[in-house]
Design an enzyme around this catalytic site. Sequence first.
Site, PDB file in Angstrom:
ATOM      1  N   ARG A  27      32.788  26.147  37.376  1.00  0.00           N
ATOM      2  CA  ARG A  27      31.442  26.718  37.403  1.00  0.00           C
ATOM      3  C   ARG A  27      30.805  26.621  38.790  1.00  0.00           C
ATOM      4  NH1 ARG A  27      29.317  27.305  32.339  1.00  0.00           N
ATOM      5  NH2 ARG A  27      27.239  27.296  33.227  1.00  0.00           N
ATOM      6  N   TRP A  78      27.191  25.546  42.647  1.00  0.00           N
ATOM      7  CA  TRP A  78      27.536  26.835  43.265  1.00  0.00           C
ATOM      8  C   TRP A  78      26.224  27.337  43.828  1.00  0.00           C
ATOM      9  CZ3 TRP A  78      31.840  29.324  44.500  1.00  0.00           C
ATOM     10  CH2 TRP A  78      31.771  30.687  44.819  1.00  0.00           C
ATOM     11  N   ASN A 104      21.040  23.861  36.075  1.00  0.00           N
ATOM     12  CA  ASN A 104      21.866  25.069  36.157  1.00  0.00           C
ATOM     13  C   ASN A 104      20.973  26.243  35.803  1.00  0.00           C
ATOM     14  OD1 ASN A 104      23.892  27.041  35.995  1.00  0.00           O
ATOM     15  ND2 ASN A 104      24.258  26.584  33.842  1.00  0.00           N
ATOM     16  N   LYS A 475      42.028  48.040  38.967  1.00  0.00           N
ATOM     17  CA  LYS A 475      42.117  46.968  37.956  1.00  0.00           C
ATOM     18  C   LYS A 475      43.431  47.072  37.203  1.00  0.00           C
ATOM     19  CE  LYS A 475      39.798  45.019  39.131  1.00  0.00           C
ATOM     20  NZ  LYS A 475      38.808  44.907  40.117  1.00  0.00           N
ATOM     21  N   GLU A 478      46.565  46.170  39.538  1.00  0.00           N
ATOM     22  CA  GLU A 478      46.730  44.809  40.044  1.00  0.00           C
ATOM     23  C   GLU A 478      47.092  43.804  38.957  1.00  0.00           C
ATOM     24  OE1 GLU A 478      41.938  43.994  40.686  1.00  0.00           O
ATOM     25  OE2 GLU A 478      43.335  42.927  41.941  1.00  0.00           O
TER      26      GLU A 478
HETATM   27  C1  F6R Z   1      40.294  43.526  43.330  1.00  0.00           C
HETATM   28  C2  F6R Z   1      39.858  42.504  44.262  1.00  0.00           C
HETATM   29  C3  F6R Z   1      40.031  42.759  45.720  1.00  0.00           C
HETATM   30  C4  F6R Z   1      38.759  42.338  46.483  1.00  0.00           C
HETATM   31  C5  F6R Z   1      39.014  42.452  47.998  1.00  0.00           C
HETATM   32  C6  F6R Z   1      37.785  42.140  48.796  1.00  0.00           C
HETATM   33  O1  F6R Z   1      40.108  43.144  42.014  1.00  0.00           O
HETATM   34  O2  F6R Z   1      39.389  41.468  43.885  1.00  0.00           O
HETATM   35  O3  F6R Z   1      40.316  44.096  45.960  1.00  0.00           O
HETATM   36  O4  F6R Z   1      37.705  43.158  46.083  1.00  0.00           O
HETATM   37  O5  F6R Z   1      40.042  41.589  48.360  1.00  0.00           O
HETATM   38  O6  F6R Z   1      37.378  40.829  48.616  1.00  0.00           O
HETATM   39  P1  F6R Z   1      35.917  40.368  49.009  1.00  0.00           P
HETATM   40  O7  F6R Z   1      34.974  41.109  48.142  1.00  0.00           O
HETATM   41  O8  F6R Z   1      35.910  38.899  48.769  1.00  0.00           O
HETATM   42  O9  F6R Z   1      35.731  40.719  50.447  1.00  0.00           O
END
Ligand code: F6R
Length: 598
Positions: A27, A78, A104, A475, A478
């Site tokens: 979390r 966080w 939280n 999505k 991957e």
């Molecule tokens: C897809 C995914 C990646 C991130 C990319 C950018 O599900 O997670 O394509 O969106 O690596 O990462 P950030 O947003 O952390 O710069």
Amino acid sequence: MCGIVGYVGERNAAPIIVEGLKCLEYRGYDSFGLAVADGTATDGGGRLTVIKKQGRISDAGSEVSLAVGNIGIGHTRWATHGVPSDVNAHPHTDCTGDIAVVHNGIIENYAELKKALIAEGHVFKSETDTEVIAHLLEKFRNAAAEKGLSGTDMVDFAVKNLMDTLEGSFALLILIRGFNGLIAIKRFSPLVLGIGDDELFASSDMTPILEHTQKILLLEDNDYAYLMPDGIRLFSYPSAKTVEREVKTVDWDVESAKKGGYEYFMEKEIFEQPAVFVNSFRQKIDDGAVSVLKKASSITVVACGSSYHAGLIFRYLMEKYCKIPVRVEIASEFLNFTTAKDTAVIAVTQSGETADTLAALRHAKANGCPVFAVTNVLGSSVTRIADYVLYTRAGPEISVAATKSFIAQCAVLLRIVSIIGKGIFEKELFEIYPVLEETLLFDPADASAVCKDAENIFYVGRGVYYPISLEGALKMKEITYIHAEGCAAGELKHGPFSLLTPKTPVVAVCTKDDAYPVMISNIKEMKARGAPVIAIGSGGDADLKEIADIFIPLPRSKNICEVISATIILQMIAYNTAVLLGRDVDKPRNLAKSVTVI
Ligand code: F6R
């Protein structure tokens, strides 16, 4: 999102709190802390020991053994207000050090409360929203004392006034010197109690509790409880009347409890999205940032992967509703291009650490452009480059595939469109929560049954549904390892049509917007090439239902809400297909959550 844990019993609290916080690290993990009271502290004298540090609880050393006593509270953080640091770590204390609070959630009215408390002479140590709670309790405790109240009467008075005053979401655990117990308060943030033999527990979820007892009591919003050595006293705000809540016996193991009963973190994160969207959309955006964006001749977004798709969605909406030209560049390609000085450049990055995105933003800054960051991680590298930082409120995302962080990026970017567009979508998106809850009732079984046997899948849409198709395809590929390609529906006939066969499903997103008539003809063309069509459309669209092989109706809502619902549907299809294929959903092969190399 943070994790909190509390203990009241005969054992030494600190080791139980530390182990509990380790269970809650998913979390949040940028800093930790605990407060422990020995018996004499709660009787009015004695010690209330607070230990807090930047870093992970799993790296905590022997310092925690300094906290001795049998009532304690702890927190793993966080960051949302104030960077990760020792001083911003919880617990937070009042001016006297007699009151310790872990929290939280988000206190929405903290800025005005803080101003008023400072004017009354309170001295703040941290940049957090939470610290106002400790000072408010100090103020109300003093007011109670002036009225001659003490013990439980004093606590009743302080809690009632606190709950009257705070706006936002909070699960709180509080120690007050002189009160022989732990105070637990819940409003819109999770909090569960555990009932053991002669000991009581409180936590953000049941993971830390299960090792000690299976008897769980789920608090409801506006419940507050006193966990005392002789048992729990449970009340409901504002009536202050005693309430009973059912004590349940659970037989979850710790791993499934961490995931809230979901099979994978990705599923859990998908289901968190109604709250994540609303929390991210509702936050205030700095007036200075808005005015720079308004004055810019154009806006350029730099990002990678899903974040790049969020940028494209922003482009469609900003151009359409605010008439501001927006360019969206894949960060790793940005250095090839020139950007005028009066262009505002926004880096969109969940982690705030993506090397290509950081390089692109530095390049823009060196060019003299005003630079912005939309990120989920307080104090991350991108925040140190940007002139203006807008935070998404997704909480930590454990699954490698972005889901809730993407929705949170869309929320913040939509908020910018809404503000610059003089309130456009504001009402619809403030009220989107039930629409997204309804979206999550969707059963992806039929669509996944078609997708799981395919070698290639196309995702198509027009307008804003083009980037949503790109995201749906990303999505799918991957986490399932099926080749999936997002395509502007109008582009299919310029090449990809040659790939369409009865074994190549097409996922078409086609709501009743301006592009609807032409999308319907595109879908007919795909059908004519034998491709099975899974169509996601507006609720009650009989025509689309007739044409498509599988029709997925979105909840009936405004066009802008359908954009978010459709994204969630695509995530659910990808997730379910990956589960059917037995993939390691949270950790797809060859991928890392944060890509810190170029
Ligand atoms: C897809 C995914 C990646 C991130 C990319 C950018 O599900 O997670 O394509 O969106 O690596 O990462 P950030 O947003 O952390 O710069």
